[in-house]
Design a protein around this motif. Structure first.
Motif, PDB file in Angstrom:
ATOM      1  N   ALA A 199      -3.020  -1.948  -2.949  1.00 47.33           N
ATOM      2  CA  ALA A 199      -4.440  -2.073  -3.311  1.00 47.33           C
ATOM      3  C   ALA A 199      -5.324  -1.873  -2.082  1.00 47.33           C
ATOM      4  CB  ALA A 199      -4.705  -3.433  -3.938  1.00 47.33           C
ATOM      5  N   ALA A 200      -4.932  -2.467  -0.954  1.00 47.59           N
ATOM      6  CA  ALA A 200      -5.719  -2.325   0.277  1.00 47.59           C
ATOM      7  C   ALA A 200      -5.748  -0.872   0.740  1.00 47.59           C
ATOM      8  CB  ALA A 200      -5.146  -3.224   1.365  1.00 47.59           C
ATOM      9  N   THR A 201      -4.630  -0.180   0.612  1.00 50.16           N
ATOM     10  CA  THR A 201      -4.562   1.229   1.006  1.00 50.16           C
ATOM     11  C   THR A 201      -5.489   2.076   0.137  1.00 50.16           C
ATOM     12  OG1 THR A 201      -2.285   0.985   1.766  1.00 50.16           O
ATOM     13  CG2 THR A 201      -3.022   3.211   1.251  1.00 50.16           C
ATOM     14  N   ILE A 202      -5.470   1.837  -1.166  1.00 48.39           N
ATOM     15  CA  ILE A 202      -6.337   2.599  -2.075  1.00 48.39           C
ATOM     16  C   ILE A 202      -7.800   2.353  -1.730  1.00 48.39           C
ATOM     17  CG2 ILE A 202      -7.136   2.744  -4.472  1.00 48.39           C
ATOM     18  CD1 ILE A 202      -4.201   2.283  -5.313  1.00 48.39           C
ATOM     19  N   ARG A 203      -8.153   1.110  -1.475  1.00 52.04           N
ATOM     20  CA  ARG A 203      -9.549   0.794  -1.139  1.00 52.04           C
ATOM     21  C   ARG A 203      -9.955   1.440   0.192  1.00 52.04           C
ATOM     22  NH1 ARG A 203     -11.610  -2.235  -4.851  1.00 52.04           N
ATOM     23  NH2 ARG A 203     -10.354  -3.733  -6.002  1.00 52.04           N
ATOM     24  N   ALA A 204      -9.062   1.419   1.186  1.00 54.51           N
ATOM     25  CA  ALA A 204      -9.372   2.039   2.477  1.00 54.51           C
ATOM     26  C   ALA A 204      -9.558   3.550   2.318  1.00 54.51           C
ATOM     27  CB  ALA A 204      -8.261   1.744   3.484  1.00 54.51           C
TER      28      ALA A 204
ATOM     29  N   LYS B  20      -7.474   1.140 -10.304  1.00 56.60           N
ATOM     30  CA  LYS B  20      -6.043   1.011 -10.019  1.00 56.60           C
ATOM     31  C   LYS B  20      -5.818  -0.047  -8.942  1.00 56.60           C
ATOM     32  CE  LYS B  20      -1.988   3.830  -9.119  1.00 56.60           C
ATOM     33  NZ  LYS B  20      -1.482   5.192  -9.011  1.00 56.60           N
ATOM     34  N   ALA B  21      -6.678  -0.072  -7.934  1.00 58.92           N
ATOM     35  CA  ALA B  21      -6.575  -1.102  -6.893  1.00 58.92           C
ATOM     36  C   ALA B  21      -6.779  -2.491  -7.499  1.00 58.92           C
ATOM     37  CB  ALA B  21      -7.591  -0.846  -5.786  1.00 58.92           C
ATOM     38  N   ASP B  22      -7.717  -2.593  -8.427  1.00 58.20           N
ATOM     39  CA  ASP B  22      -7.937  -3.878  -9.113  1.00 58.20           C
ATOM     40  C   ASP B  22      -6.687  -4.317  -9.865  1.00 58.20           C
ATOM     41  OD1 ASP B  22     -10.548  -3.943  -8.199  1.00 58.20           O
ATOM     42  OD2 ASP B  22     -11.406  -3.166 -10.070  1.00 58.20           O
ATOM     43  N   ARG B  23      -6.039  -3.363 -10.541  1.00 61.18           N
ATOM     44  CA  ARG B  23      -4.818  -3.697 -11.291  1.00 61.18           C
ATOM     45  C   ARG B  23      -3.717  -4.163 -10.337  1.00 61.18           C
ATOM     46  NH1 ARG B  23      -6.211   1.016 -13.940  1.00 61.18           N
ATOM     47  NH2 ARG B  23      -4.536   2.207 -12.955  1.00 61.18           N
ATOM     48  N   TYR B  24      -3.570  -3.470  -9.208  1.00 64.38           N
ATOM     49  CA  TYR B  24      -2.566  -3.894  -8.226  1.00 64.38           C
ATOM     50  C   TYR B  24      -2.861  -5.308  -7.713  1.00 64.38           C
ATOM     51  CZ  TYR B  24      -0.056   0.544  -7.689  1.00 64.38           C
ATOM     52  OH  TYR B  24       0.727   1.648  -7.889  1.00 64.38           O
ATOM     53  N   GLU B  25      -4.122  -5.589  -7.450  1.00 64.47           N
ATOM     54  CA  GLU B  25      -4.482  -6.922  -6.975  1.00 64.47           C
ATOM     55  C   GLU B  25      -4.202  -7.985  -8.036  1.00 64.47           C
ATOM     56  OE1 GLU B  25      -8.510  -6.248  -5.813  1.00 64.47           O
ATOM     57  OE2 GLU B  25      -7.934  -5.643  -3.777  1.00 64.47           O
TER      58      GLU B  25
ATOM     59  N   GLY C 143       7.381 -12.933  -3.972  1.00 66.13           N
ATOM     60  CA  GLY C 143       6.475 -12.892  -2.814  1.00 66.13           C
ATOM     61  C   GLY C 143       6.450 -11.526  -2.163  1.00 66.13           C
ATOM     62  N   ASP C 144       7.633 -10.908  -2.030  1.00 67.01           N
ATOM     63  CA  ASP C 144       7.706  -9.561  -1.457  1.00 67.01           C
ATOM     64  C   ASP C 144       6.978  -8.546  -2.334  1.00 67.01           C
ATOM     65  OD1 ASP C 144       9.188 -10.538   0.643  1.00 67.01           O
ATOM     66  OD2 ASP C 144      11.117  -9.770  -0.090  1.00 67.01           O
ATOM     67  N   LYS C 145       7.163  -8.664  -3.645  1.00 70.47           N
ATOM     68  CA  LYS C 145       6.508  -7.728  -4.568  1.00 70.47           C
ATOM     69  C   LYS C 145       4.990  -7.932  -4.543  1.00 70.47           C
ATOM     70  CE  LYS C 145       7.077  -4.450  -7.536  1.00 70.47           C
ATOM     71  NZ  LYS C 145       7.573  -3.154  -7.123  1.00 70.47           N
ATOM     72  N   ALA C 146       4.559  -9.194  -4.437  1.00 70.51           N
ATOM     73  CA  ALA C 146       3.120  -9.472  -4.360  1.00 70.51           C
ATOM     74  C   ALA C 146       2.519  -8.848  -3.105  1.00 70.51           C
ATOM     75  CB  ALA C 146       2.869 -10.975  -4.385  1.00 70.51           C
ATOM     76  N   ALA C 147       3.226  -8.981  -1.999  1.00 70.00           N
ATOM     77  CA  ALA C 147       2.731  -8.402  -0.742  1.00 70.00           C
ATOM     78  C   ALA C 147       2.672  -6.881  -0.830  1.00 70.00           C
ATOM     79  CB  ALA C 147       3.627  -8.828   0.420  1.00 70.00           C
ATOM     80  N   SER C 148       3.678  -6.282  -1.468  1.00 69.53           N
ATOM     81  CA  SER C 148       3.700  -4.826  -1.625  1.00 69.53           C
ATOM     82  C   SER C 148       2.521  -4.348  -2.473  1.00 69.53           C
ATOM     83  CB  SER C 148       5.025  -4.409  -2.276  1.00 69.53           C
ATOM     84  OG  SER C 148       4.999  -3.059  -2.638  1.00 69.53           O
ATOM     85  N   MET C 149       2.258  -5.040  -3.559  1.00 67.01           N
ATOM     86  CA  MET C 149       1.157  -4.642  -4.439  1.00 67.01           C
ATOM     87  C   MET C 149      -0.199  -4.858  -3.779  1.00 67.01           C
ATOM     88  SD  MET C 149       2.484  -5.951  -8.113  1.00 67.01           S
ATOM     89  CE  MET C 149       3.895  -5.211  -8.910  1.00 67.01           C
ATOM     90  N   ALA C 150      -0.332  -5.945  -3.034  1.00 63.22           N
ATOM     91  CA  ALA C 150      -1.590  -6.189  -2.317  1.00 63.22           C
ATOM     92  C   ALA C 150      -1.807  -5.111  -1.259  1.00 63.22           C
ATOM     93  CB  ALA C 150      -1.575  -7.574  -1.690  1.00 63.22           C
ATOM     94  N   SER C 151      -0.730  -4.690  -0.604  1.00 59.21           N
ATOM     95  CA  SER C 151      -0.826  -3.631   0.396  1.00 59.21           C
ATOM     96  C   SER C 151      -1.245  -2.304  -0.240  1.00 59.21           C
ATOM     97  CB  SER C 151       0.523  -3.470   1.103  1.00 59.21           C
ATOM     98  OG  SER C 151       0.505  -2.368   1.965  1.00 59.21           O
TER      99      SER C 151
END
Length: 197
Positions: free
Chosen positions: A90-95, A17-22, A80-88
């Motif tokens: 993904a980072a949360t899931i990985r953490a 799921k994190a990969d998909r968000y990224e 850009g805002d949506k990209a930042a949200s999705m990257a965030s």
């Protein structure tokens, strides 16, 4: 092979799921970059500071051009805002996956037992430290490193310090009580895993 085995472990599904968000974040960022580039390109066609000449035959075209510039810039910001949200996300899931102990992890039982021992050491440390505080000789060395660090960090902030300590310097009872709740939940998880084995 069962349906659960086809899907992989819970950790694998979370990381997928994190990969998909990224991936989505990358696509959104590409759209943002393209819209920003288009906006800049369109803005370059108008001489800098050129006003809209009201009543001139070029007024409608000029206003339309400005509208396209603004629309592209708004799309760039939105993507850009949506990209930042999705990257965030993904980072949360990985953490979370780095620290979590999932039931279907091959080493879940051993990790839960280690976690339980650590939690019990923390609770014992709080109890022993509080005894020394009541005697008037606080001994921070009795605390588990987690609580010692928390106490040290709170020392610079009187608001936090008053929430985690009592007037005699001992740690607030809720800290040990909260650990007790986590210890109980961890014991239940261990019992479930041992029952499955």
């Amino acid at each position: 092979m069962s349906d659960d085995q086809d899907r992989g472990t819970y950790r694998e599904r979370r990381l997928a799921k994190a990969d998909r968000y990224e991936e989505w974040a990358g696509k959104r960022q590409a759209k943002s970059d393209a819209a920003a580039a288009k906006s800049s390109e369109l803005a370059g066609l108008i001489p800098f500071g050129q006003p809209v000449i009201t009543g001139h035959h070029s007024e409608a075209r000029h206003r339309s051009h400005l509208k396209r510039i603004r629309g592209n810039m708004e799309r760039a910001i939105e993507h850009g805002d949506k990209a930042a949200s999705m990257a965030s996300r993904a980072a949360t899931i990985r953490a979370q996956a780095d620290h979590a102990i999932y039931q279907d992890d091959p080493d879940a039982l051993q990790r839960l037992q280690a976690k339980l021992a650590d939690l019990e050491a923390q609770r014992t440390g709080i109890r022993e430290y509080n005894k020394t505080c009541r005697r008037g000789t606080p001994d921070v060395s009795l605390l588990h490193p987690v609580q010692a660090k928390e106490l040290e960090r709170a020392a610079g902030n009187t608001t936090v310090l008053t929430h985690i300590t009592r007037p005699d310097g001992s740690l607030a009872p809720y800290l040990a009580a909260n650990l007790g709740g986590v210890i109980t939940a961890t014991r239940k998880r261990i019992a479930k895993l041992e029952a499955k084995a």
